[in-house]
Design an enzyme around this catalytic site. Structure first.
Site, short mmCIF file in Angstrom:
data_model
loop_
_atom_site.label_atom_id
_atom_site.label_comp_id
_atom_site.label_asym_id
_atom_site.label_seq_id
_atom_site.Cartn_x
_atom_site.Cartn_y
_atom_site.Cartn_z
N GLY A 171 0.83 -1.20 0.00
CA GLY A 171 0.00 0.00 0.00
C GLY A 171 0.86 1.24 0.00
O GLY A 171 2.02 1.21 -0.46
N SER A 172 0.32 2.31 0.53
CA SER A 172 1.04 3.59 0.48
C SER A 172 2.16 3.62 1.53
O SER A 172 2.15 2.85 2.50
CB SER A 172 0.06 4.72 0.77
N GLY A 176 2.51 2.15 5.45
CA GLY A 176 3.69 1.44 5.95
C GLY A 176 4.28 2.09 7.20
O GLY A 176 4.79 1.42 8.08
N GLU A 218 5.69 -3.43 1.02
CA GLU A 218 5.80 -3.10 -0.40
C GLU A 218 4.98 -1.82 -0.58
O GLU A 218 3.76 -1.86 -0.71
CB GLU A 218 5.23 -4.27 -1.20
C1 UN1 Z 1 1.90 -3.45 -7.68
O1 UN1 Z 1 1.65 -2.48 -8.38
O2 UN1 Z 1 1.58 -3.46 -6.46
O3 UN1 Z 1 5.81 -5.30 -11.79
C2 UN1 Z 1 2.52 -4.69 -8.17
C3 UN1 Z 1 4.60 -5.07 -11.99
C4 UN1 Z 1 3.62 -6.12 -11.55
C5 UN1 Z 1 3.34 -6.01 -10.10
C6 UN1 Z 1 2.93 -4.66 -9.61
N1 UN1 Z 1 4.18 -7.41 -11.84
O4 UN1 Z 1 4.20 -4.04 -12.51
#
Ligand code: UN1
Length: 507
Positions: A239-240, A244, A261
């Site tokens: 998320g944002s 996080g 992430e």
């Molecule tokens: C995301 O935007 O959270 O590399 C994941 C990419 C994709 C995954 C994005 N395979 O753009």
């Protein structure tokens, strides 16, 4: 734009084919709407505090069973999940389109990513290798063992509503961990469909423990309960950066582990020797694909001054060809933004560009009959004055900030001079430039590409980024280690008791 008709009817038929019963879709007050036309799709019941507590307790019980199942057998469940996904690829992809507004091609691509990670995890289930380490003591063997960790809390975002779950779930399952999933409140229906497919796989598997994978529906309160519960040793949150910042300290305070992430601010550098056709196509896909709502979306492009004007002209021409519209239409390349808050954020960011002396091409709202509540926009190019430092925030919308640069060192510094560190790319045919960009003094991101764009990573590599992107790694490579407990085990098979470091302790 052609509107392909009422999304709620389309949704019912799609959910039906996925085996999700329509009965439970109107029992609550969490309103789910389609970004395609703003129509209401469902009203789901939210998970209560008691539900979350029970789910965690159930996951702990499931863990006790699942961790004792041999990993290759655990892989069999993931293989069956992969089969379910293959059989339902069209429908799940369509559901992603209906609930999140991605074009059909991207909905299908997302499901393909799920299938790919299942295949990866099945192979992994016969590996999960630990190292043998040379012991300094005679008659000793030292080894690393990897054991299941416990329930994994997965918090995911609307933009990759199903793939992110599968990256985590496929790995967690082969690693011996149950999963509790809190999808975005904007995309709970895709979560219910995944849960159904997982349950089909469990039925085929035979003896999977109950509650091995669970879904909780709701907003921040649900996620926060998971984050704060010591029975959940790992939180994997997408998320944002703001999200996080709350999750990381809360999990750390209870000595849990997190895989974060978070936001990206991804840049492409186009060098003088670049194949301009490739560079422009990759930049356009990265910036306008998924309506700029990927964490890997290209937000910034640094064009060498010698090719700046040619590249801007080519980008402008490419942008003019982009079809914005109903994502169910095969001709459409850019669907709607997820909601009006996104549209507002985009308009604010474009106003800031104009205020700073930049020029905006595109970024206009597209009105569509029968879709008044939906937010369609043409993607925007923001031509930035050379004097400006690069934009620091991630706006989750199709805005590409265009800058000129003089030296590669300057471009690298500017690429790195932002809080985020997810993905960066260079287009060059000069091997020195390519190697410098990927070297220790090059781009500071978790994903750094040469002659391909910033988005669309394959599942085989570890996915994630540095700095305010959170530092987590998911998906391929050795990301599985994040889902297991590492044990260093030394066995003495001699009749002596030599101490490490040569210590003598005569007792
Ligand atoms: C995301 O935007 O959270 O590399 C994941 C990419 C994709 C995954 C994005 N395979 O753009």
């Amino acid at each position: 734009m052609t509107y392909h008709g009422n999304t709620s009817e389309d949704l019912r038929a799609t959910l039906d084919r996925l085996g999700v019963s329509a009965e439970s879709l109107n029992d609550g007050d969490l309103v789910v709407t389609s970004p395609i036309d703003g129509h209401e799709l469902a009203r789901l019941p939210r998970s209560s505090e008691k539900d979350v507590d029970a789910a965690i307790a159930n996951a702990v019980t499931a863990f006790d069973h699942w961790r004792q199942v041999p990993p290759p057998r655990r892989g069999e469940l993931v293989r069956l999940l992969g089969n379910e996904l293959r059989a339902h690829k069209e429908d799940l992809g369509r559901l992603v389109t209906l609930e999140c507004g991605k074009i059909l091609q991207e909905g299908l691509g997302e499901v393909q990513e799920m299938i790919d990670i299942c295949d990866f995890a099945v192979g992994l289930s016969r590996q999960l290798y630990g190292l043998n380490i040379a012991s300094e003591r005679p008659g000793h063997r030292m080894q690393e063992l990897w054991h299941p960790l416990g329930p994994v809390g997965v918090i995911s975002a609307f933009n990759f509503p199903v793939a992110v779950w599968s990256w985590n779930t496929a790995l967690a399952l082969v690693c011996g961990d149950p999963v509790i999933w809190k999808p975005s409140e904007k995309s709970p229906l895709t979560a219910l469909a995944c849960q159904q497919l997982l349950e089909n796989a469990c039925a085929g598997f035979g003896d999977a423990p109950e509650h091995l994978v669970q879904v909780l529906i709701g907003e921040e309160a649900v996620g926060s309960q998971l984050v704060n519960d010591g029975r959940v040793p790992l939180i994997s949150a997408t998320g944002s950066t703001a999200m996080g910042r709350e999750v990381a300290p809360a999990v750390a305070a209870r000595f849990g582990r997190s895989i974060l992430e978070l936001g990206g601010n991804n840049a492409i550098v186009v060098a003088p020797s670049a194949d301009l056709d490739l560079a422009v196509r990759a930049t356009a896909f990265g910036a306008v694909g998924t309506a700029g709502q990927r964490c890997t979306s290209t937000r910034r492009v640094f064009l060498h001054q010698s090719i700046h004007q040619r590249a801007v002209d080519a980008l402008t021409a490419a942008y003019a060809r982009v079809r914005v519209g109903d994502p169910r239409d095969a001709e459409t390349l850019v669907g709607p933004l997820i909601d009006s808050a996104s549209l507002d954020a985009m308009q604010r960011a474009l106003t800031a560009v104009r205020d700073a002396g930049g020029d905006v091409i595109g970024g206009d709202r597209v009105e569509v009959a029968d879709c008044e509540d939906a937010c369609y926009v043409t993607p925007a190019l923001a031509l930035m004055p050379a004097s400006l430092t690069s934009v620091q925030e991630e706006t989750f919308a199709p805005i590409l900030y265009v800058y000129a640069y003089e030296t590669l060192e300057e471009a690298i510094n500017r690429q790195n001079d932002v809080p985020q560190g997810l993905s960066a790319a260079i287009f060059t045919t000069d091997i020195r430039e390519a190697e410098l960009f990927t070297s220790a003094v090059g781009a500071d991101c978790g994903i750094v590409n040469v002659n391909i764009g910033t988005s669309g990573a394959e599942v085989g590599g570890a996915f994630g980024g540095e700095k305010a992107t959170g530092g987590g790694r998911e998906s391929g490579s050795d990301a599985w280690k994040g889902y297991m407990r590492r044990m260093t085990s030394t066995v003495n098979y001699s009749r002596e008791l030599p101490l490490a470091q040569g210590i003598r302790f005569d007792i």
